[in-house]
Design a protein around this motif. Structure first.
Motif, mmCIF file in Angstrom:
data_model
loop_
_atom_site.group_PDB
_atom_site.id
_atom_site.type_symbol
_atom_site.label_atom_id
_atom_site.label_comp_id
_atom_site.label_asym_id
_atom_site.label_seq_id
_atom_site.Cartn_x
_atom_site.Cartn_y
_atom_site.Cartn_z
ATOM 1 N N GLY A 71 0.816 -1.205 0.000
ATOM 2 C CA GLY A 71 0.000 0.000 0.000
ATOM 3 C C GLY A 71 0.855 1.264 0.000
ATOM 4 O O GLY A 71 2.033 1.235 0.374
ATOM 5 N N ILE A 72 0.250 2.390 -0.417
ATOM 6 C CA ILE A 72 0.924 3.687 -0.463
ATOM 7 C C ILE A 72 0.157 4.660 0.431
ATOM 8 O O ILE A 72 -1.072 4.607 0.527
ATOM 9 N N THR A 73 0.883 5.557 1.083
ATOM 10 C CA THR A 73 0.281 6.572 1.947
ATOM 11 C C THR A 73 -0.863 7.288 1.223
ATOM 12 O O THR A 73 -0.725 7.631 0.042
ATOM 13 N N PRO A 74 -1.981 7.536 1.922
ATOM 14 C CA PRO A 74 -3.104 8.218 1.262
ATOM 15 C C PRO A 74 -2.831 9.704 1.047
ATOM 16 O O PRO A 74 -1.874 10.262 1.574
ATOM 17 N N HIS A 75 -3.692 10.318 0.254
ATOM 18 C CA HIS A 75 -3.727 11.765 0.027
ATOM 19 C C HIS A 75 -2.505 12.281 -0.728
ATOM 20 O O HIS A 75 -2.085 13.427 -0.538
ATOM 21 N N LEU A 76 -1.924 11.438 -1.586
ATOM 22 C CA LEU A 76 -0.814 11.899 -2.420
ATOM 23 C C LEU A 76 -1.279 12.246 -3.831
ATOM 24 O O LEU A 76 -0.464 12.530 -4.703
ATOM 25 N N SER A 77 -2.579 12.217 -4.045
ATOM 26 C CA SER A 77 -3.092 12.480 -5.389
ATOM 27 C C SER A 77 -3.203 13.968 -5.691
ATOM 28 O O SER A 77 -3.403 14.355 -6.842
ATOM 29 N N ALA A 78 -3.048 14.804 -4.652
ATOM 30 C CA ALA A 78 -3.076 16.253 -4.874
ATOM 31 C C ALA A 78 -1.860 16.665 -5.699
ATOM 32 O O ALA A 78 -0.799 16.030 -5.645
ATOM 33 N N ARG A 79 -1.990 17.749 -6.443
ATOM 34 C CA ARG A 79 -0.894 18.184 -7.323
ATOM 35 C C ARG A 79 0.398 18.443 -6.562
ATOM 36 O O ARG A 79 1.481 18.136 -7.034
ATOM 37 N N GLN A 116 -8.134 7.066 5.631
ATOM 38 C CA GLN A 116 -6.937 7.351 6.411
ATOM 39 C C GLN A 116 -5.888 6.241 6.352
ATOM 40 O O GLN A 116 -4.746 6.446 6.743
ATOM 41 N N GLY A 117 -6.279 5.063 5.882
ATOM 42 C CA GLY A 117 -5.325 3.953 5.818
ATOM 43 C C GLY A 117 -4.492 3.993 4.548
ATOM 44 O O GLY A 117 -4.733 4.805 3.643
ATOM 45 N N PHE A 118 -3.510 3.122 4.479
ATOM 46 C CA PHE A 118 -2.699 3.009 3.270
ATOM 47 C C PHE A 118 -3.560 2.497 2.118
ATOM 48 O O PHE A 118 -4.429 1.644 2.313
ATOM 49 N N VAL A 119 -3.328 3.031 0.935
ATOM 50 C CA VAL A 119 -4.100 2.641 -0.243
ATOM 51 C C VAL A 119 -3.410 1.440 -0.903
ATOM 52 O O VAL A 119 -2.268 1.537 -1.362
ATOM 53 N N THR A 120 -4.103 0.314 -0.938
ATOM 54 C CA THR A 120 -3.518 -0.905 -1.496
ATOM 55 C C THR A 120 -3.466 -0.810 -3.020
ATOM 56 O O THR A 120 -4.492 -0.637 -3.681
ATOM 57 N N VAL A 121 -2.270 -0.953 -3.556
ATOM 58 C CA VAL A 121 -2.105 -0.911 -5.016
ATOM 59 C C VAL A 121 -1.699 -2.274 -5.568
ATOM 60 O O VAL A 121 -1.832 -2.529 -6.766
ATOM 61 N N ILE A 122 -1.188 -3.145 -4.708
ATOM 62 C CA ILE A 122 -0.888 -4.523 -5.105
ATOM 63 C C ILE A 122 -1.594 -5.429 -4.107
ATOM 64 O O ILE A 122 -1.202 -5.489 -2.936
#
Length: 597
Positions: A71-79, A116-122
């Protein structure tokens, strides 16, 4: 007087203030303490590992492959933080050989301001692919790698319709079953679905003390999740053998213990690979399954409805004798054709069977006998008995969505079509045609009742978490008259397999076990009244050929197992299904289930 009023007002105000201070500082302490604890204590639900499914000897048929999810830390999609997100995705894609565009797509689809949790990408990557890179991933603050599992079926398509498969959980699953939010998978078909609540186990819980910034201070308590394993009645070696000998055919096979209903083997053919459904089947693979005219995705054991044909003649015969209007000595002369209402009802043998009693009618599968006898007693005498003997009702097997089939009759037709019942329909019902529909498992259950006089519950699960499961057995299924007449029906079945004129004699002659049997040839297309001579099955187009049945029990003197085989569009029952039944009995002898006679 004025001073007293002022003084009283001051005192009243002070009393109110003191009461309020007392309430806030003392009485409300418990309430605010609970709120503080909720803010300071983090409760984490722990996903259980799905239970394994084993065969009768403990060999795995459905297990879990261990690996990891990332997983990757959340809220990184902002510019402002997109560069960090791209850096982490590039790192993962290079290290673990993943598609960076797919990883980013998964992240953007799942990321949310409220999450608020880590976003699972794999979701899952194998242990071997990750272990050498584990420390490098763990040291990065924006990445989280945790143990994960993936359902795996070691034998691929073997017993696919019995085992079933798991698939991704959806919103409906989440609402119905909260644990599926943790596991993200639920059983979709077969045993996996029927016993989903058992197999998914119980969730665990971990309580930790955290700061206002969600940093963990200490672990307060931990309850580990638990899982439950299933042990089946299936013998993997027998199941594999049947799958091999049925490789070129479509249909179904049932091998059942007549004493308690254990299913030693059962298959619906063609089968399909279960593993392709765990993470989501491709569109191309799905279309291939759906467009296959042999219907591999249908569980023919409980969802395939077929005319049973002549395999119902034993039950019909028992019903005839039960009325006492027909006796063992009652005989009719078969001329290969019986005229009723301007229509000819054919017998399968062109030259007819001559003088025929019930014993001969079962042995040689004479249709004409059943036409005339059923016409004498009427359909109302047949349907209740056939229903008691396993048709037109669920068998109770532990598979989902079992079909009940159809035992047609006067009341059924009026309720279904608002039309009266005709005598001609009684004739074709007596030979398992017309509206009559059944599943292979119902035919096997019917055969078991005829073998022992008792009705068992067919089942696949033997033990749950090591504890034996007990299934009901009805030992009073037959009336006293039927019990007295049953040996006569059994004798007819014995002669089917052991008399030179029996319809299965030459196909079962190589069996090491003396069995009782009944063949059935169930038409799938009608024959016009203008057709004088029916063409041979092998000359017909494949999908116009009759379904071939052969149901049996053995050994004859001490019944232990029912073997029922249906070959779709196989033509004649004995010819298509007989060799398969012979091989199965010989395999049962080889495996030590039955002693050769």
């Amino acid at each position: 007087m004025r001073m007293r009023i002022v003084f009283s007002a001051i005192v009243l105000v002070w009393v109110i203030l003191m009461v309020r201070i007392y309430y806030i500082s003392i009485k409300s302490n418990t309430y605010y303490e609970e709120i503080a604890n909720q803010n300071a204590i983090k409760v984490e639900r722990l996903a259980p590992l799905r239970g394994s499914i084993m065969d009768a000897q403990g060999r795995p048929m459905a297990v879990n492959r261990l690996g990891f999810s990332v997983g990757i830390t959340p809220h990184l999609s902002a510019r402002s933080k997109e560069a960090i997100l791209n850096e982490e995705i590039a790192f993962l894609s290079t290290l673990l050989k993943q598609d960076p565009e797919e990883l980013k797509k998964r992240y953007l689809r799942k990321d949310s301001p409220y999450f608020q949790g880590f976003v699972t990408v794999i979701d899952f990557i194998s242990y071997d692919a990750v272990i050498e890179h584990f420390s490098r991933i763990s040291l990065r603050d924006n990445l989280k790698i945790v143990p994960s599992s993936k359902r795996h079926y070691p034998y691929g398509k073997l017993a696919s319709h019995v085992i079933g498969y798991v698939g991704r959980a959806n919103l409906d699953d989440y609402n119905e079953d909260p644990i599926s939010r943790l596991t993200n998978h639920v059983g979709r078909t077969g045993i996996e679905h029927y016993y989903n609540a058992v197999l998914q186990g119980k969730e665990g819980e971990r309580r930790t003390k955290v700061t206002a910034f969600n940093q963990e201070i200490e672990e307060l308590s931990k309850t580990l999740p638990s899982s439950t394993d299933l042990e089946l009645t299936i013998d993997l070696e027998l199941q594999q053998y049947i799958s091999e000998i049925f490789a070129e055919d479509a249909g179904a096979v049932v091998v059942m213990d007549v004493e308690d209903g254990k299913l030693l083997a059962a298959g619906s053919f063609p089968e399909y690979d279960l593993n392709q459904f765990v993470t989501g089947i491709s569109h191309e693979a799905w279309q291939e399954l759906m467009n296959n005219l042999d219907n591999p995705f249908t569980n023919k054991l409980v969802n395939g409805l077929y005319p049973p044909g002549s395999v119902v003649k034993m039950g019909v015969g028992l019903a005839l004798l039960g009325t006492q209007k027909i006796t063992r000595q009652t005989s009719y002369y078969c001329t290969a054709s019986f005229e009723l209402g301007g229509r000819n009802f054919r017998c399968w043998r062109d030259g007819g069977h001559g003088h025929t009693d019930l014993n001969k009618a079962i042995r040689e599968s004479c249709d004409d006998y059943f036409y005339k006898a059923s016409l004498k007693v009427g359909v109302d005498a047949l349907t209740p008995v056939l229903e008691r003997l396993g048709f037109g009702d669920r068998t109770g097997v532990d598979l989902p969505n079992e079909f009940i089939g159809t035992v047609p009759g006067r009341h059924w037709k009026m309720q279904r079509y608002q039309k009266p019942w005709y005598q001609g329909e009684t004739l074709i019902t007596s030979i398992g045609q017309g509206y009559f529909l059944s599943t292979p498992l119902q035919v096997a259950l019917h055969t078991g009742i005829l073998a022992t006089g008792k009705k068992v519950t067919p089942h696949f699960v033997k033990r749950i978490d090591g504890e034996e499961v007990v299934y009901p057995v009805d030992e009073e299924i037959l009336t006293e008259i039927e019990k007295a007449e049953l040996p006569h029906i059994q004798k007819g079945m014995y002669e089917v397999a052991n008399h030179p004129n029996g319809t299965a004699y030459w196909r079962l002659i190589n069996s090491k076990i003396k069995v009782a049997a009944k063949t059935g040839t169930a038409q799938v297309v009608g024959i016009g009244q203008d057709v004088k001579k029916r063409i041979k099955e092998e000359e017909m187009e494949y999908f116009h050929r009759s379904h071939a049945w052969l149901t049996s029990y053995g050994p004859y003197k001490n019944p232990r197992y029912v073997v029922t085989v249906l070959v779709e569009h196989g033509g004649h029952g004995g010819q298509a299904a007989g060799p398969i039944v012979t091989k199965i009995y010989n395999k049962l002898e080889e495996l030590g289930y039955i002693e050769a006679e």
